[in-house]
Scaffold this motif. Sequence first.
Motif, mmCIF file in Angstrom:
data_model
loop_
_atom_site.group_PDB
_atom_site.id
_atom_site.type_symbol
_atom_site.label_atom_id
_atom_site.label_comp_id
_atom_site.label_asym_id
_atom_site.label_seq_id
_atom_site.Cartn_x
_atom_site.Cartn_y
_atom_site.Cartn_z
ATOM 1 N N GLU A 39 0.859 -1.190 0.000
ATOM 2 C CA GLU A 39 0.000 0.000 0.000
ATOM 3 C C GLU A 39 0.888 1.229 0.000
ATOM 4 O O GLU A 39 2.020 1.183 0.471
ATOM 5 N N ASP A 40 0.366 2.345 -0.496
ATOM 6 C CA ASP A 40 1.154 3.573 -0.555
ATOM 7 C C ASP A 40 1.749 3.915 0.801
ATOM 8 O O ASP A 40 1.039 3.985 1.806
ATOM 9 N N GLY A 41 3.069 4.117 0.837
ATOM 10 C CA GLY A 41 3.732 4.600 2.030
ATOM 11 C C GLY A 41 3.853 3.625 3.176
ATOM 12 O O GLY A 41 4.091 4.031 4.310
ATOM 13 N N ASP A 42 3.734 2.332 2.912
ATOM 14 C CA ASP A 42 3.788 1.346 4.004
ATOM 15 C C ASP A 42 5.208 0.986 4.427
ATOM 16 O O ASP A 42 5.409 0.309 5.434
ATOM 17 N N THR A 43 6.204 1.468 3.700
ATOM 18 C CA THR A 43 7.600 1.144 3.966
ATOM 19 C C THR A 43 8.441 2.391 3.766
ATOM 20 O O THR A 43 8.133 3.230 2.918
ATOM 21 N N VAL A 44 9.505 2.523 4.563
ATOM 22 C CA VAL A 44 10.452 3.620 4.399
ATOM 23 C C VAL A 44 11.818 3.020 4.097
ATOM 24 O O VAL A 44 12.195 1.995 4.672
ATOM 25 N N THR A 45 12.552 3.668 3.204
ATOM 26 C CA THR A 45 13.907 3.250 2.878
ATOM 27 C C THR A 45 14.788 4.482 2.729
ATOM 28 O O THR A 45 14.280 5.621 2.759
ATOM 29 N N HIS A 46 16.084 4.272 2.609
ATOM 30 C CA HIS A 46 17.019 5.384 2.421
ATOM 31 C C HIS A 46 16.863 5.959 1.014
ATOM 32 O O HIS A 46 16.484 5.246 0.087
ATOM 33 N N SER A 47 17.158 7.238 0.868
ATOM 34 C CA SER A 47 17.092 7.868 -0.454
ATOM 35 C C SER A 47 18.476 8.239 -0.971
ATOM 36 O O SER A 47 18.607 8.711 -2.088
ATOM 37 N N ASP A 48 19.481 8.043 -0.134
ATOM 38 C CA ASP A 48 20.857 8.290 -0.549
ATOM 39 C C ASP A 48 21.772 7.418 0.309
ATOM 40 O O ASP A 48 21.311 6.748 1.222
ATOM 41 N N LYS A 49 23.060 7.443 0.021
ATOM 42 C CA LYS A 49 23.972 6.590 0.771
ATOM 43 C C LYS A 49 24.762 7.363 1.824
ATOM 44 O O LYS A 49 25.783 6.901 2.308
ATOM 45 N N SER A 50 24.245 8.527 2.202
ATOM 46 C CA SER A 50 24.900 9.277 3.276
ATOM 47 C C SER A 50 24.837 8.467 4.570
ATOM 48 O O SER A 50 23.935 7.642 4.763
ATOM 49 N N LEU A 51 25.807 8.695 5.445
ATOM 50 C CA LEU A 51 25.844 7.950 6.696
ATOM 51 C C LEU A 51 24.721 8.416 7.620
ATOM 52 O O LEU A 51 24.452 9.604 7.741
ATOM 53 N N LYS A 52 24.081 7.445 8.262
ATOM 54 C CA LYS A 52 22.959 7.705 9.151
ATOM 55 C C LYS A 52 23.266 7.115 10.518
ATOM 56 O O LYS A 52 24.055 6.194 10.647
ATOM 57 N N ARG A 53 22.597 7.626 11.545
ATOM 58 C CA ARG A 53 22.804 7.076 12.878
ATOM 59 C C ARG A 53 21.490 7.050 13.660
ATOM 60 O O ARG A 53 21.035 5.996 14.046
ATOM 61 N N ASN A 54 20.881 8.185 13.935
ATOM 62 C CA ASN A 54 19.639 8.250 14.699
ATOM 63 C C ASN A 54 18.561 8.894 13.837
ATOM 64 O O ASN A 54 18.752 10.006 13.340
ATOM 65 N N LEU A 55 17.460 8.189 13.647
ATOM 66 C CA LEU A 55 16.389 8.661 12.769
ATOM 67 C C LEU A 55 15.050 8.612 13.495
ATOM 68 O O LEU A 55 14.801 7.711 14.291
ATOM 69 N N SER A 56 14.153 9.565 13.161
ATOM 70 C CA SER A 56 12.814 9.598 13.744
ATOM 71 C C SER A 56 11.772 9.602 12.636
ATOM 72 O O SER A 56 11.923 10.309 11.637
ATOM 73 N N PHE A 57 10.728 8.818 12.841
ATOM 74 C CA PHE A 57 9.640 8.663 11.883
ATOM 75 C C PHE A 57 8.312 8.793 12.619
ATOM 76 O O PHE A 57 8.269 8.681 13.842
ATOM 77 N N VAL A 58 7.236 8.971 11.870
ATOM 78 C CA VAL A 58 5.892 8.865 12.439
ATOM 79 C C VAL A 58 5.112 7.900 11.568
ATOM 80 O O VAL A 58 5.050 8.053 10.342
#
Length: 173
Positions: A115-134
């Motif tokens: 379904e639309d928007g049921d999954t989130v993924t990275h959009s670039d290969k920049s380094l990540k550490r702490n992420l927040s979603f709703v």
Amino acid sequence: MEDGGRAHTAIVGWACTTLCLVSYTAAFSQGASLSACTDMMPRHLRVQLHSSNNNYVTVHTNMSFYFPGDKVPVTVRSTRDYMGFMLQARKVSNNEIAGTFIFLPPGSKLLTCFEDGDTVTHSDKSLKRNLSFVWKAPDQPIGDIKFFISIVQSYFVYWAKIESAVVAQGGQN
């Protein structure tokens, strides 16, 4: 002439190998493939799966229960940098993907697995550490859920389906 031919062949072989690897790597630098929707496994060449019990990433929410239509904050914390990820909410009862994500941090994008928007993924290969979603729960009851994340530290190293604690659906009898 023989040495020149070998050098030419070696250069052509190296160029072809490099171009193949660069194009294959670039295909996943902008997010997970739809082929990973079901099992959340990266589709890289010769990747090394690490145990989800032995990782440096946690996924959690400050809510122990939710009601249909609620907005649930989800936080991914890490003690190390990583490049890629895939995040989903799944029903505890049958492991189906549920709900939609309505807030994303920079460096991420929505993916439509079922379904639309049921999954989130990275959009670039920049380094990540702490992420927040709703995450937004569906308007109809679906039961208890867990959040799952797969993390790609590098092209060859990943952890699949690291899970959160159960978030119970409130008001169930």
